[in-house]
Design an enzyme around this catalytic site. Structure first.
Site: not given
Ligand code: ACO
Length: 320
Positions: A111, A247, A277
């Protein structure tokens, strides 16, 4: 004289995929995706590839810059999803646009790829080795997503953005880039396994794996600190910056950076709502959107900051 951006261009595939459509093919919802990320839709390729999107973005940037392809000395493409292992996407772009005098190569910084490409071009131009450069960020991320893994595939899109760089009165005022390879495993995608006559590895291809919470922590600490360092070095106050082009990974990351810098979210243009993204392509696409909307005036100060796999990050402040 300083190094500046002379023109911008971008290309997004025609095919738009909404969160609602994704919820018909996997267990997800518009509410889950948009509330956690800000993403509502993304463009995914049907027929285009990374090279074709790069070429279209490049042609648009050359037109905007008023530069002929034959005047380019350098083409750098930031990508992790080139159509070929070799030749590089940059060499394919060179051939397609007829930039016969250019040297062309790709950079793999995920990225941060566009920022790393820009920084390399900046060094070449600033030193006088080259005069005009084309830098591109382009990705076909839908190719390396596991479409059975709802936690990653809903986040990403496809597209390309480009900028032509050359010399001018205003331009780049400060730059920094960094890498932290020790933390690389939090966002990774393995290449094809070795299957030479001496080893028996599976030859299946891997997909993107991400520890979302670790990536989030990395982004919200590294990005504002990097921006603060670059602004301090250039002796520019955050309130004097017109736009911060970050980004486009996640709206919550951008909100956190804005808060840490004490800057209104109005100064953070957003494209992730309709693009998702797009890794290396997200900053140049956003820059092109802002530029083509006529939002940039001569003398405006803008910051661009990319962060992602590697781990890597790169930040730049410039006067438009
Ligand atoms: N739809 C519905 N439910 C989902 C989905 C989805 N697409 N994906 C995951 N879940 C569920 C999981 O199974 C989990 O369920 P459970 O609690 O029953 O086990 C629950 O949602 C929570 O999952 P987490 O992975 O813990 O979700 P989190 O709240 O951390 O959110 C996210 C995920 C949005 C990616 C978050 O970690 C975040 O904001 N990360 C920042 C990093 C990022 O945005 N990266 C993008 C690419 S990297 C880059 O560009 C540098």
């Amino acid at each position: 004289m300083s190094v500046k951006i002379l023109g911008t261009g971008s290309f997004l595939p025609e095919n738009v995929v909404t969160n609602d459509f994704l919820s018909t093919i996997m267990d997800t919802s518009d509410e889950w995706i948009s509330s956690r990320t800000g993403i509502r839709s993304r463009h995914l390729v049907k027929t285009e590839g990374t090279t074709k999107m790069s070429v279209l973005a490049a042609k648009s940037a050359l037109l905007d810059a008023g530069i002929q392809a034959s005047e380019l000395d350098l083409i750098i493409v930031g990508t992790i999803t080139g159509d070929e292992i070799t030749p590089s996407t940059a060499c394919e772009v060179q051939a397609a646009i007829g930039a016969d005098s250019a040297v062309a190569y790709d950079i793999n910084a995920a990225c941060s790829g566009f920022m790393f490409a820009m920084h390399s071009a900046y060094a070449y131009l600033q030193s006088g080795i080259y005069r005009n450069a084309l830098v591109i960020g382009a990705e076909t991320l839908s190719r390396i997503m596991d479409w059975n893994d709802r936690s990653t595939c809903v986040l990403f899109g496809d597209g390309a953005g480009a900028a032509v760089m050359g010399m001018g009165q205003e331009g780049i005022l400060g730059f920094e880039q960094g890498s932290d390879g020790a933390r690389g495993s939090v966002l990774a995608c393995k290449s094809r396994a070795n299957h030479n006559p001496l080893v028996q590895n599976e030859t299946g291809l891997d997909y993107v794996h991400m520890d979302g919470q670790e990536v989030y922590k990395f982004a919200v600490t590294t990005v504002p600190a990097s921006i603060e360092r670059v602004l301090e070095k250039a002796q520019i106050r955050a309130e004097d910056v017109k736009y911060f082009l970050l980004h486009q990974a996640n709206i919550r990351i951008i909100q956190s950076v804005a808060k840490r810098l004490h800057v209104s979210m109005e100064k953070f243009p957003i494209s992730l709502d309709h693009c998702g993204n797009i890794s290396a392509a997200s900053i140049p696409i956003l820059l092109d959107e802002v530029n083509k909307k006529g939002l940039l005036n001569k003398g405006d100060k803008i910051v661009m900051s990319g962060f992602g796999g590697g781990l890597t990050w790169g930040t730049c402040v410039m006067e438009w």
